[in-house]
Design a protein around this motif. Structure first.
Motif, PDB file in Angstrom:
ATOM      1  N   ASP A  57      33.133   3.754  26.382  1.00 13.16           N
ATOM      2  CA  ASP A  57      33.568   5.108  26.826  1.00 13.16           C
ATOM      3  C   ASP A  57      34.901   5.791  26.297  1.00 13.16           C
ATOM      4  OD1 ASP A  57      34.908   5.033  29.972  1.00 13.16           O
ATOM      5  OD2 ASP A  57      34.345   3.187  28.674  1.00 13.16           O
ATOM      6  N   GLU A  58      35.059   7.099  26.474  1.00 14.08           N
ATOM      7  CA  GLU A  58      36.283   7.816  25.934  1.00 14.08           C
ATOM      8  C   GLU A  58      37.553   7.293  26.565  1.00 14.08           C
ATOM      9  OE1 GLU A  58      35.952   9.272  23.382  1.00 14.08           O
ATOM     10  OE2 GLU A  58      37.854  10.402  23.108  1.00 14.08           O
ATOM     11  N   ARG A  59      37.414   7.076  28.210  1.00 11.74           N
ATOM     12  CA  ARG A  59      38.441   6.501  28.755  1.00 11.74           C
ATOM     13  C   ARG A  59      39.038   5.398  28.222  1.00 11.74           C
ATOM     14  NH1 ARG A  59      39.702   8.327  34.080  1.00 11.74           N
ATOM     15  NH2 ARG A  59      40.719   6.419  34.620  1.00 11.74           N
ATOM     16  N   THR A  60      38.291   4.273  27.952  1.00 12.78           N
ATOM     17  CA  THR A  60      38.789   2.969  27.487  1.00 12.78           C
ATOM     18  C   THR A  60      39.435   3.201  25.979  1.00 12.78           C
ATOM     19  OG1 THR A  60      36.561   2.236  28.492  1.00 12.78           O
ATOM     20  CG2 THR A  60      38.143   0.754  27.107  1.00 12.78           C
ATOM     21  N   VAL A  61      38.429   4.112  25.152  1.00 14.25           N
ATOM     22  CA  VAL A  61      39.150   4.288  24.024  1.00 14.25           C
ATOM     23  C   VAL A  61      40.663   4.995  23.878  1.00 14.25           C
ATOM     24  CG1 VAL A  61      39.247   5.710  21.705  1.00 14.25           C
ATOM     25  CG2 VAL A  61      36.948   4.890  22.989  1.00 14.25           C
ATOM     26  N   ILE A  62      40.780   5.854  24.786  1.00 15.27           N
ATOM     27  CA  ILE A  62      42.068   6.376  24.909  1.00 15.27           C
ATOM     28  C   ILE A  62      43.325   5.699  25.486  1.00 15.27           C
ATOM     29  CG2 ILE A  62      43.367   8.566  25.773  1.00 15.27           C
ATOM     30  CD1 ILE A  62      41.516   9.345  23.625  1.00 15.27           C
ATOM     31  N   PHE A  63      42.846   5.398  26.509  1.00 10.88           N
ATOM     32  CA  PHE A  63      43.875   4.528  27.315  1.00 10.88           C
ATOM     33  C   PHE A  63      44.164   3.133  26.963  1.00 10.88           C
ATOM     34  CE2 PHE A  63      42.800   8.167  30.189  1.00 10.88           C
ATOM     35  CZ  PHE A  63      44.353   8.684  30.237  1.00 10.88           C
ATOM     36  N   LYS A  64      43.009   2.309  26.409  1.00 10.17           N
ATOM     37  CA  LYS A  64      43.420   1.029  26.142  1.00 10.17           C
ATOM     38  C   LYS A  64      43.567   0.973  24.694  1.00 10.17           C
ATOM     39  CE  LYS A  64      41.452  -3.538  27.241  1.00 10.17           C
ATOM     40  NZ  LYS A  64      40.149  -4.393  27.226  1.00 10.17           N
ATOM     41  N   HIS A  65      43.148   1.549  23.962  1.00  7.40           N
ATOM     42  CA  HIS A  65      43.124   1.360  22.383  1.00  7.40           C
ATOM     43  C   HIS A  65      44.060   2.314  21.841  1.00  7.40           C
ATOM     44  CE1 HIS A  65      39.699  -1.465  21.892  1.00  7.40           C
ATOM     45  NE2 HIS A  65      39.360  -0.972  23.007  1.00  7.40           N
ATOM     46  N   ALA A  66      44.223   3.712  22.148  1.00 11.35           N
ATOM     47  CA  ALA A  66      44.913   4.513  21.532  1.00 11.35           C
ATOM     48  C   ALA A  66      46.416   4.663  21.865  1.00 11.35           C
ATOM     49  CB  ALA A  66      44.375   5.932  21.633  1.00 11.35           C
ATOM     50  N   LEU A  67      46.329   4.559  23.352  1.00 10.23           N
ATOM     51  CA  LEU A  67      47.680   4.665  24.150  1.00 10.23           C
ATOM     52  C   LEU A  67      48.871   3.682  23.767  1.00 10.23           C
ATOM     53  CD1 LEU A  67      49.341   6.543  26.172  1.00 10.23           C
ATOM     54  CD2 LEU A  67      48.456   5.195  27.982  1.00 10.23           C
ATOM     55  N   ARG A  68      48.040   2.428  23.719  1.00  9.32           N
ATOM     56  CA  ARG A  68      49.117   1.256  23.853  1.00  9.32           C
ATOM     57  C   ARG A  68      49.695   1.375  22.258  1.00  9.32           C
ATOM     58  NH1 ARG A  68      45.879  -3.784  25.849  1.00  9.32           N
ATOM     59  NH2 ARG A  68      47.882  -4.836  25.416  1.00  9.32           N
ATOM     60  N   ASN A  69      49.075   1.849  21.145  1.00 10.36           N
ATOM     61  CA  ASN A  69      49.536   1.947  19.818  1.00 10.36           C
ATOM     62  C   ASN A  69      50.337   3.120  19.750  1.00 10.36           C
ATOM     63  OD1 ASN A  69      48.582  -0.266  18.065  1.00 10.36           O
ATOM     64  ND2 ASN A  69      46.521   0.529  19.020  1.00 10.36           N
ATOM     65  N   ALA A  70      50.140   4.139  20.437  1.00 15.87           N
ATOM     66  CA  ALA A  70      51.171   5.437  20.470  1.00 15.87           C
ATOM     67  C   ALA A  70      52.299   5.087  21.071  1.00 15.87           C
ATOM     68  CB  ALA A  70      50.272   6.472  21.419  1.00 15.87           C
ATOM     69  N   LEU A  71      52.178   4.170  21.990  1.00 19.79           N
ATOM     70  CA  LEU A  71      53.640   4.033  22.779  1.00 19.79           C
ATOM     71  C   LEU A  71      54.551   3.106  22.065  1.00 19.79           C
ATOM     72  CD1 LEU A  71      52.288   3.168  26.487  1.00 19.79           C
ATOM     73  CD2 LEU A  71      53.728   4.980  25.727  1.00 19.79           C
ATOM     74  N   LEU A  72      54.149   2.407  21.149  1.00 19.76           N
ATOM     75  CA  LEU A  72      55.182   1.446  20.408  1.00 19.76           C
ATOM     76  C   LEU A  72      56.321   2.343  19.926  1.00 19.76           C
ATOM     77  CD1 LEU A  72      53.079  -1.008  18.105  1.00 19.76           C
ATOM     78  CD2 LEU A  72      54.574  -1.361  19.953  1.00 19.76           C
ATOM     79  N   PRO A  73      56.145   3.333  19.252  1.00 24.68           N
ATOM     80  CA  PRO A  73      57.451   3.974  18.635  1.00 24.68           C
ATOM     81  C   PRO A  73      58.388   4.298  19.681  1.00 24.68           C
ATOM     82  CG  PRO A  73      55.615   5.023  17.568  1.00 24.68           C
ATOM     83  CD  PRO A  73      55.108   4.206  18.816  1.00 24.68           C
ATOM     84  N   LEU A  74      57.854   4.581  21.060  1.00 26.27           N
ATOM     85  CA  LEU A  74      58.967   4.802  21.966  1.00 26.27           C
ATOM     86  C   LEU A  74      59.842   3.768  22.263  1.00 26.27           C
ATOM     87  CD1 LEU A  74      56.873   6.435  25.008  1.00 26.27           C
ATOM     88  CD2 LEU A  74      57.991   7.478  23.049  1.00 26.27           C
ATOM     89  N   ILE A  75      59.495   2.686  21.941  1.00 26.76           N
ATOM     90  CA  ILE A  75      60.498   1.368  21.914  1.00 26.76           C
ATOM     91  C   ILE A  75      62.000   1.796  21.299  1.00 26.76           C
ATOM     92  CG2 ILE A  75      61.125  -0.711  21.282  1.00 26.76           C
ATOM     93  CD1 ILE A  75      58.191  -1.598  21.796  1.00 26.76           C
ATOM     94  N   THR A  76      61.739   2.514  19.963  1.00 28.77           N
ATOM     95  CA  THR A  76      62.794   3.044  19.321  1.00 28.77           C
ATOM     96  C   THR A  76      63.871   3.925  20.169  1.00 28.77           C
ATOM     97  OG1 THR A  76      61.435   2.675  17.523  1.00 28.77           O
ATOM     98  CG2 THR A  76      63.741   3.730  17.433  1.00 28.77           C
ATOM     99  N   TYR A 116      40.540   2.235  13.600  1.00 24.93           N
ATOM    100  CA  TYR A 116      40.172   1.505  14.679  1.00 24.93           C
ATOM    101  C   TYR A 116      39.590   2.292  15.699  1.00 24.93           C
ATOM    102  CZ  TYR A 116      45.083   1.951  16.001  1.00 24.93           C
ATOM    103  OH  TYR A 116      46.171   2.475  16.358  1.00 24.93           O
ATOM    104  N   ILE A 117      40.049   3.418  15.814  1.00 25.80           N
ATOM    105  CA  ILE A 117      39.657   4.414  17.102  1.00 25.80           C
ATOM    106  C   ILE A 117      38.198   4.726  16.702  1.00 25.80           C
ATOM    107  CG2 ILE A 117      40.064   6.418  18.250  1.00 25.80           C
ATOM    108  CD1 ILE A 117      42.186   4.474  18.785  1.00 25.80           C
ATOM    109  N   THR A 118      37.801   5.212  15.622  1.00 22.65           N
ATOM    110  CA  THR A 118      36.729   5.379  15.154  1.00 22.65           C
ATOM    111  C   THR A 118      35.552   4.510  15.486  1.00 22.65           C
ATOM    112  OG1 THR A 118      37.579   6.505  13.379  1.00 22.65           O
ATOM    113  CG2 THR A 118      35.138   6.789  13.530  1.00 22.65           C
ATOM    114  N   THR A 119      36.211   2.997  15.171  1.00 18.65           N
ATOM    115  CA  THR A 119      35.332   1.546  15.508  1.00 18.65           C
ATOM    116  C   THR A 119      35.059   1.506  16.828  1.00 18.65           C
ATOM    117  OG1 THR A 119      36.636   0.940  13.469  1.00 18.65           O
ATOM    118  CG2 THR A 119      35.441  -0.503  14.734  1.00 18.65           C
ATOM    119  N   ALA A 120      36.116   1.871  17.531  1.00 15.90           N
ATOM    120  CA  ALA A 120      36.159   1.834  19.210  1.00 15.90           C
ATOM    121  C   ALA A 120      34.966   2.467  19.572  1.00 15.90           C
ATOM    122  CB  ALA A 120      37.420   1.857  19.566  1.00 15.90           C
ATOM    123  N   ARG A 121      34.863   4.001  19.228  1.00 16.11           N
ATOM    124  CA  ARG A 121      34.044   4.881  19.581  1.00 16.11           C
ATOM    125  C   ARG A 121      32.504   4.364  19.084  1.00 16.11           C
ATOM    126  NH1 ARG A 121      37.648   9.706  18.469  1.00 16.11           N
ATOM    127  NH2 ARG A 121      38.672  10.174  20.322  1.00 16.11           N
TER     128      ARG A 121
END
Lengths: 324, 557
Positions: free
Chosen positions: A231-250, A221-226
């Motif tokens: 733009d790279e900012r949106t890809v990283i902070f909107k799409h990637a970061l939010r998903n990468a933060l999920l495991p932090l809940i644990t 989905y990141i490839t899709t977004a790109r």
């Protein structure tokens, strides 16, 4: 809702199981609360030892002691400490908990707010100079012994520069200060302890964040977004970061019980009367009610933290939401 | 500080795990003997006039637990209690018993009755007068089976307690017992605040009221305890207005606080004393003191073990151990080798006992005489086909003992004895090893009391589980001498018994006596009036002062 009630109901037998095991292990350790007072003491005769043991109820078999303790516990009576002060366990814990929680929360906030950006940038610019330097620094923080770093900083900021107080968490004239002055005073005292405790925690969290991020970035989905032309900012902070933060809940859930725990070495070196010292001293003195009191609170918080993490997940991640 | 009252009653305190910490602790209140002390910097007479005011901040590694002397058995509480409470008697600068709350006392002809005459102008911190009713109450609390106290034994010897009037009382003993008088140095409790209350529930545990020179002001758990001077103290108002004890569990941190001038007094480690305080700055700001402490370390042999039954073997082991190098290496020279269980500079110490100075060659000969020879050429002595190997156990948390054991290991290796060292957590160490007699040799320490009585450690009947003669020392003459010593009031006569006792102990070597450490307090040089004496420096704490011009803190009441 039914899920929640079931989960909470399941926690009770778990909690009782934990207390039985803790109690048994504690009793198996050699020595008992009277040892320090009576052993190798020429003033103690057989009669006096018996008197003291009976005073604490130690003359009964351990399961009787446990059931008695559990009965009181159900009524939220933590009992009285076996240490010479003989104070209610709840008093001893509650006078130490605020400073411990304050330090732990502040240090947790510091760890998250520093290591998440480090992790993200290291992943996005993998193998860059920033990645290498930040890895080096966080690993130094991980490897440096707390007491050594603390002493070096104390010498620099406390003795040589005289900018910060060396130990304790408030000044001797604290009660004469204005409220604002008091806050300032505590803050000054906490700078070094929080920096030292957070420095050691950076490595784990930032590496964890980095690998999460790397994994997410490689997803389709990141490839899709790109490909969409974002733009790279949106890809990283909107799409990637939010998903990468999920495991932090644990991780957040797991740190809940840690909030009341303190490190003995760290509290000893900074002379902060926190939970770590209390627990260590209680274990050394075989102060059973205090040990059990802290363990029960810790166990309850662990279970609560797990529950919290589950709930947060189902809120944050629609894929694992339990269907009613 | 004044002398810890508990020490009067305790014949020997344990230099165990807790005391292991105390070895290096900040508490300088131990009664210690002046030895090569440094004189305080002289100040011109006009400036150094005694003046009221200022505060002393003392570093302590541990917090007090309870401020009622009957319940407290830790030294941190004892130090604070020593300032808040008084006993009927106390030890003066030269370790002689003098009256404190008692004006005088009379001992009856048959040595069974002590009659105390109390001082009449003594007040409790709340203004109420102190009378013999308070003494009676204190006595009753100590012997009450419901009181969890470590100090009941001496009071249980009292057969009868009589109050004659408000200021006179009598105690009657079953048989003459010399340490009894000293036991009345235990802190007196206020009857009007405690009677009818369960002592373990009393609010006075954390809010004490005594008759002593300082009254309780404030206590923040784990941080500090504040005491203010008691202006109506019977012996005159103390000069220093406030005593603050700061709890700093780490000695390195404490030393930094001292260097930042936020502490006035702490006990130094040998390393700090020798290497870190030798600067001009430090000497300008602090005075260092050095006294022989009231405690010794020893290597005890389990006499039931077949290897150690032969007296010649124990003498040989002592000869093989270079005790001087332990003092130099482990204590950096800040200690002295001892040969008997008394303080080498005290009245009771017997200089003329058999000594076994370091001589590895002679040690080998002595071992050979006892039948230990290296027959198989592996470098280790053997006898009846068994090699000379044993394990020294000691407790965790005391580096001085661990390091001493390592040097002993090296020394004994040289004469062909193989030693292993095991360091064990304190509670497990006692329960599973010492109390069960499950050891070959142990490295431990004893406190040396101000009274010479040592029945509990050396009497041949005190060998049961939990009792203190755990090396199983048996000697009928020693039993008799110790009994005689305990029932004799005359000091010179007593000394004869204890002299002979020391000769026997030194000859038989159930322990290899190792060393006595120095106490190394340092105090900010603005404090004047500190006069080191055989008992230490704390005995005249109420007379310490800061000249007006040097006072640092102003006390807000």
């Amino acid at each position: 809702m039914r899920f929640l009630i079931k989960r909470i109901a399941l926690m009770i037998p778990t909690l009782i199981g934990i207390t039985i095991i803790s109690f048994a292990v504690m009793k198996m350790a050699p020595g008992d609360p009277t040892s320090l007072m009576t052993d190798l003491n020429p003033n103690m005769n057989e009669e006096a030892v018996k008197r003291i043991r009976a005073h604490y109820g130690l003359d009964q078999p351990w399961h009787v002691q446990y059931i008695k303790w559990l009965g009181n516990m159900v009524a939220l009576d933590f009992g009285k400490s076996f240490a010479a002060d003989n104070r209610p366990v709840l008093d001893k814990i509650s006078e130490r908990i605020p400073i411990t929680i304050l330090i732990n929360i502040l240090s947790l906030i510091l760890i998250f707010s520093v290591s998440i950006p480090i992790g993200v940038f290291s992943a996005v610019k993998q193998d860059s100079l920033f990645d290498r330097v930040s890895s080096l620094i966080v690993f130094i923080g991980f490897a440096v012994p707390t007491f050594w770093l603390a002493l070096l900083l104390m010498i620099l900021f406390g003795v040589k520069l005289d900018w910060l107080p060396i130990s304790g968490f408030r000044s001797l004239n604290y009660s004469y200060l204005t409220p604002l002055g008091q806050i300032l005073d505590i803050s000054k005292h906490l700078v070094l302890p929080i920096f030292v405790s957070a420095f050691g925690g950076l490595a784990g969290m930032s590496r964890y964040m980095r690998s999460n991020m790397l994994e997410v970035i490689r997803q389709d989905y990141i490839t899709t977004a790109r490909a969409k032309g974002l733009d790279e900012r949106t890809v990283i902070f909107k799409h990637a970061l939010r998903n990468a933060l999920l495991p932090l809940i644990t991780i957040l859930g797991l740190s809940v019980p840690g909030l009341i725990g303190g490190s003995v070495i760290f509290e000893t070196i900074f002379a902060i009367p926190g939970m770590g010292q209390l627990f260590y001293q209680s274990v050394m003195m075989r102060d059973y009610p205090t040990i059990m009191g802290i363990l029960v609170i810790g166990a309850a918080l662990t279970l609560f933290g797990n529950l919290l993490a589950d709930l947060l997940y189902s809120w944050a991640d629609p894929r694992i939401r339990v269907s009613d | 500080m004044r002398i810890n009252k508990n020490l009067f009653v305790i014949i020997m305190i344990i230099l165990g795990f807790l005391a292991g910490c105390n070895d290096k602790s900040a508490q300088t209140e131990n009664p210690v003997k002046g030895h090569e002390t440094k004189e305080p910097t002289p100040v011109p007479a006009a400036e150094s006039k005694p003046a009221y005011g200022d505060m002393i901040i003392i570093g302590s590694i541990g917090d007090a637990s309870v401020l009622l002397p009957v319940l407290a058995s830790d030294s941190a509480s004892g130090d604070i209690n020593g300032l808040i409470y008084n006993g009927l008697v106390r030890y003066d600068r030269d370790i002689n018993l003098i009256g404190e709350l008692a004006e005088k006392w009379e001992i009856s002809e048959d040595k069974l009755t002590i009659r105390f005459f109390l001082k009449k102008d003594v007040k409790w911190h709340d203004g109420k007068p102190f009378t013999s009713k308070d003494v009676e109450y204190t006595y009753k609390v100590y012997v009450d089976p419901k009181t969890p106290t470590a100090y009941s034994t001496d009071f249980l010897r009292v057969k009868e307690f009589r109050v004659l009037d408000d200021y006179t009382l009598e105690v009657v003993y079953e048989k003459p017992y010399a340490p009894a008088l000293g036991s009345w140095g235990q802190g007196m409790l206020p009857r009007h605040l405690l009677e009818g209350v369960d002592i373990t529930e009393s609010p006075l545990k954390r809010n004490p009221v005594g008759t002593g020179p300082y009254r309780f002001k404030d206590w923040t758990t784990g941080e500090k305890i504040i005491l203010d001077s008691f202006h109506d103290y019977f012996d005159g108002r103390p000069y220093i207005d406030r005593v603050m004890t700061r709890i700093i569990p780490d000695l390195a941190t404490m030393f930094l606080e001292l260097k930042a001038l936020s502490l006035d007094q702490m006990g130094l480690t040998p390393l700090q004393y020798v290497r870190q305080t030798d600067t001009k700055w430090f000497k300008d700001n602090f005075n260092k003191y050095k006294y022989l402490g009231f405690g010794y370390s020893y290597l005890g042999y389990n006499l039931q073990d077949w290897k150690f039954r032969d007296q010649r073997v124990r003498q040989a082991l002592t000869t093989a151990i270079n005790r001087e190098s332990i003092v130099q290496g482990v204590l950096l020279g800040l200690g002295t080798v001892t040969d008997t269980p008394y303080k080498p500079d005290s009245f009771w110490y017997n200089q003329n006992v058999t000594k076994f100075p370091y001589d590895p060659e002679k040690a080998k000969e002595m071992l050979a005489e006892a039948g230990w020879k290296d027959t198989d050429g592996d470098g280790i002595l053997d006898k009846d086909g068994k090699p000379f190997e044993f394990t020294i156990i000691t407790n965790h948390g005391n580096d001085i003992r661990k390091n001493a054991a390592t040097i002993i290991q090296r020394d004994l290796k040289k004469v062909g004895v193989e030693v292993k060292i095991r360091v064990i957590e304190w509670a497990a160490f006692l329960k599973n090893f010492i109390n069960k007699r499950n050891f070959e040799a142990c490295l431990l320490g004893w406190g040396i009391g101000v009274d010479p009585n040592q029945i509990d450690i050396w009497n041949s009947k005190k060998t049961g589980e939990n009792e203190l003669n755990f090396v199983n020392f048996q000697n009928p003459e020693v039993d008799r001498l110790l009994d005689l010593g305990a029932s004799t009031y005359d000091k010179e006569e007593r000394k004869k018994y204890y002299d002979r006792f020391q000769e026997i102990i030194a000859e038989e070597q159930p322990y290899t006596f190792l060393f006595v450490q120095y106490s190394l307090p340092t105090i900010n040089s603005r404090f004047h009036g500190i006069e080191p004496a055989p008992i230490g420096i704390g005995y005249n704490f109420v007379k310490w002062y800061v000249p007006k011009a040097l006072q640092k803190y102003t006390i807000q009441p």
